[in-house]
Design an enzyme around this catalytic site. Structure first.
Site, PDB file in Angstrom:
ATOM      1  N   ASN A 187       0.808  -1.229   0.000  1.00  0.00           N
ATOM      2  CA  ASN A 187       0.000   0.000   0.000  1.00  0.00           C
ATOM      3  C   ASN A 187       0.838   1.273   0.000  1.00  0.00           C
ATOM      4  O   ASN A 187       0.352   2.333  -0.364  1.00  0.00           O
ATOM      5  CB  ASN A 187      -0.949   0.000   1.201  1.00  0.00           C
ATOM      6  CG  ASN A 187      -0.241  -0.240   2.505  1.00  0.00           C
ATOM      7  OD1 ASN A 187       0.400  -1.272   2.712  1.00  0.00           O
ATOM      8  ND2 ASN A 187      -0.317   0.727   3.390  1.00  0.00           N
ATOM      9  N   GLN A 204      -5.078  -3.868  -1.821  1.00  0.00           N
ATOM     10  CA  GLN A 204      -4.638  -2.879  -2.814  1.00  0.00           C
ATOM     11  C   GLN A 204      -4.686  -3.412  -4.245  1.00  0.00           C
ATOM     12  O   GLN A 204      -4.486  -2.643  -5.178  1.00  0.00           O
ATOM     13  CB  GLN A 204      -3.208  -2.407  -2.501  1.00  0.00           C
ATOM     14  CG  GLN A 204      -3.100  -1.568  -1.248  1.00  0.00           C
ATOM     15  CD  GLN A 204      -3.758  -0.196  -1.371  1.00  0.00           C
ATOM     16  OE1 GLN A 204      -4.025   0.307  -2.458  1.00  0.00           O
ATOM     17  NE2 GLN A 204      -4.046   0.415  -0.235  1.00  0.00           N
ATOM     18  N   SER A 208     -11.151  -5.452   0.557  1.00  0.00           N
ATOM     19  CA  SER A 208     -11.876  -4.379   1.226  1.00  0.00           C
ATOM     20  C   SER A 208     -12.635  -3.572   0.180  1.00  0.00           C
ATOM     21  O   SER A 208     -12.068  -3.200  -0.851  1.00  0.00           O
ATOM     22  CB  SER A 208     -10.867  -3.476   1.939  1.00  0.00           C
ATOM     23  OG  SER A 208     -11.512  -2.343   2.456  1.00  0.00           O
ATOM     24  N   THR A 248     -25.771 -10.105  11.988  1.00  0.00           N
ATOM     25  CA  THR A 248     -26.716  -9.834  10.904  1.00  0.00           C
ATOM     26  C   THR A 248     -25.975  -9.205   9.741  1.00  0.00           C
ATOM     27  O   THR A 248     -25.197  -8.265   9.926  1.00  0.00           O
ATOM     28  CB  THR A 248     -27.830  -8.889  11.405  1.00  0.00           C
ATOM     29  OG1 THR A 248     -28.448  -9.504  12.537  1.00  0.00           O
ATOM     30  CG2 THR A 248     -28.863  -8.627  10.319  1.00  0.00           C
ATOM     31  N   CYS A 263      -2.065   5.201   8.107  1.00  0.00           N
ATOM     32  CA  CYS A 263      -1.865   4.838   9.514  1.00  0.00           C
ATOM     33  C   CYS A 263      -0.571   5.449  10.041  1.00  0.00           C
ATOM     34  O   CYS A 263      -0.519   5.972  11.137  1.00  0.00           O
ATOM     35  CB  CYS A 263      -1.800   3.333   9.665  1.00  0.00           C
ATOM     36  SG  CYS A 263      -2.958   2.477   8.630  1.00  0.00           S
TER      37      CYS A 263
HETATM   38  C1  LIG Z   1      -6.698  -0.427   3.541  1.00  0.00           C
HETATM   39  C2  LIG Z   1      -5.925  -1.651   3.797  1.00  0.00           C
HETATM   40  C3  LIG Z   1      -6.268  -2.518   4.842  1.00  0.00           C
HETATM   41  C4  LIG Z   1      -7.392  -2.221   5.805  1.00  0.00           C
HETATM   42  O1  LIG Z   1      -8.633  -2.398   5.182  1.00  0.00           O
HETATM   43  P1  LIG Z   1      -9.971  -1.964   5.959  1.00  0.00           P
HETATM   44  O2  LIG Z   1     -11.065  -2.475   5.061  1.00  0.00           O
HETATM   45  O3  LIG Z   1      -9.931  -0.485   6.044  1.00  0.00           O
HETATM   46  O4  LIG Z   1      -9.967  -2.633   7.269  1.00  0.00           O
HETATM   47  C5  LIG Z   1      -5.524  -3.661   5.006  1.00  0.00           C
HETATM   48  N1  LIG Z   1      -4.500  -3.944   4.202  1.00  0.00           N
HETATM   49  C6  LIG Z   1      -4.133  -3.142   3.193  1.00  0.00           C
HETATM   50  C7  LIG Z   1      -2.999  -3.513   2.316  1.00  0.00           C
HETATM   51  C8  LIG Z   1      -4.833  -1.970   2.953  1.00  0.00           C
HETATM   52  O5  LIG Z   1      -4.456  -1.173   1.963  1.00  0.00           O
END
Ligand SMILES: *Cc1c(COP(=O)(O)O)cnc(C)c1O
Length: 415
Positions: free
Chosen positions: A156, A184, A204, A245, A332
């Site tokens: 990322n 990613q 995600s 749920t 982060c």
């Molecule tokens: C954004 C990201 C996450 C976290 O995903 P969430 O859905 O926000 O918990 C985990 N790993 C990578 C490589 C990411 O880019």
């Protein structure tokens, strides 16, 4: 340009695609499909359940998976937790050894640290300076009691893309499982789990133009089923693997986002890659610019460009460019103002880490935005360097001498 009018932080999150938003709002109100998909006694519930299964088919289609291999989660963080904790607990009798890398997302690193506290042994791999993992190094640390290896597909921060095929083949030949954080890459690079030697994979929705708070874990069922210990116990949803749920509106939206990504990936990534290469070619000739990533395009995702501008603190550059949304490392890390753990693991020095900026492009990036960004970043780098004692202290000494030539193609057509 008005404040923050250019968004180049798609790796942190993406806006919801308007087509996805339209599908989401149909599953909320009394006039929509608001039912609980577990309510099988009436049409409200059955319609909601059908919508969930259609969405599951779309996520599965994007990944080349079967529908019964997809488990809904609240995002990639939960998917990573379920994969790592779920496997290490379910296979505790086989062994307690786990391999991961220092360049992983915090949502893997912190789970591994917790598993260490619970008695697992973790081996932390360092990548090569180009971000790839050496097969020799991996082979040397695989042991008979290694249960799981967790390595991300696309990083990322840098955009470096691992070869899952060779990594997975090696890992399987040692009898271990492979988990991949693909937050990613899903929806951006082709993934076909019918072919790839990958056992678990996290995605995600908000990284692929869906809403925040929804994601999925792929867990292989064929030829052999990966066993998982659940994190949550309750109503038995998701075959008992993830109780709670189901958030139908978010699930439908994730399905729609995956359907669009699958249909448009080829054209979209070609365009994004062109803008990204244009950005690189527009900035690389400034003195003291270094690419933090892989010099070969096939090992680098098309949407991320991480550059260090020698002599300039990344925060100073971002502060001077309030109209462009950029990141220093990951979202982060930037909250904590720590130098990037990813660039550190790649062996980069403090100056290079402190001066690194991540540009990440996406579906709504335009040629005009890239053109503006090149001019604004170049002008700001030159202006800040004129004020920087760090830069003056080593006249000419900071000019770029890359160890490996960067062979990304020059974009043929710039507009
Ligand atoms: C954004 C990201 C996450 C976290 O995903 P969430 O859905 O926000 O918990 C985990 N790993 C990578 C490589 C990411 O880019």
């Amino acid at each position: 340009m008005t404040q923050q009018s250019i968004y180049l932080d798609y790796a942190a999150t993406t806006p919801v695609d308007p087509r996805v938003a339209r599908s989401l709002i149909r599953y909320l109100t009394q006039r929509g499909q608001f039912g609980n998909p577990s309510s099988s006694t009436h049409a409200f519930g059955r319609n909601a359940a059908r919508a969930v299964e259609t969405a599951r088919e779309r996520v599965a289609a994007l990944l080349g998976a079967d529908t019964d291999e997809i488990i809904w989660t609240s995002g990639a963080t939960e998917a990573n937790n379920l994969a790592l904790r779920g496997v290490m607990h379910a296979y505790a009798r086989k062994g307690r050894h786990l391999i991961t890398a220092k360049t992983e997302h915090k949502a893997v690193l912190d789970v591994c640290r917790q598993l260490e506290r619970e008695g697992c042994t973790v081996t932390w791999l360092d990548p090569e300076p180009d971000g790839l993992f050496s097969l020799q190094q991996l082979a040397a640390v695989l042991r008979p009691d290694t249960v799981l290896v967790s390595l991300m597909h696309v990083n990322n921060e840098t955009g470096v893309s691992q070869d899952l095929n060779t990594l997975g083949t090696l890992i399987h030949s040692h009898g271990a499982l492979l988990h991949v954080d693909a937050a990613q890459s899903a929806g951006k690079l082709p993934l076909d789990l019918r072919i790839l030697p990958v056992d678990l994979l996290s995605v995600s929705a908000h990284k692929l133009y869906g809403p925040k708070g929804i994601g999925a874990l792929y867990a292989r069922r064929r030829p052999t089923r990966v066993r998982l210990e659940p994190l949550l116990y309750g109503g038995g949803q998701e075959r008992g693997l993830r109780a709670g749920t189901l958030p139908v509106h978010q699930i439908v939206a994730m399905g729609k986002a995956c359907e669009i990504a699958l249909a448009e990936m080829g054209i979209e990534q070609t365009r994004i890659r062109k803008w990204r290469d244009w950005l690189w070619h527009g900035l690389r000739d400034l003195e003291g610019v270094e690419l933090n990533g892989h010099p070969k395009p096939e090992h680098h995702s098309p949407n991320i460009l991480n550059l260090s501008f020698s002599g300039i603190a990344a925060e100073a550059l971002l502060h001077a460019l309030p109209e462009i949304a950029l990141a220093t490392g990951s979202a982060c890390n930037s909250a904590h103002h720590e130098p990037s753990h990813v660039l550190r693991a790649m062996g980069h020095d403090l100056m290079r880490m402190r001066s690194a900026i991540r540009f990440s492009l996406g579906r709504f990036t335009t040629a005009e935005e890239i053109e503006y960004t090149i001019d604004a970043v170049a002008a700001t780098v030159i202006r800040l360097r004129a004020l920087s004692p760090m830069w003056e202290a080593s006249p000419g000494g900071l000019k770029q001498h890359p160890e490996h030539p960067v062979d990304w193609a020059a974009p043929s057509n710039m507009v």
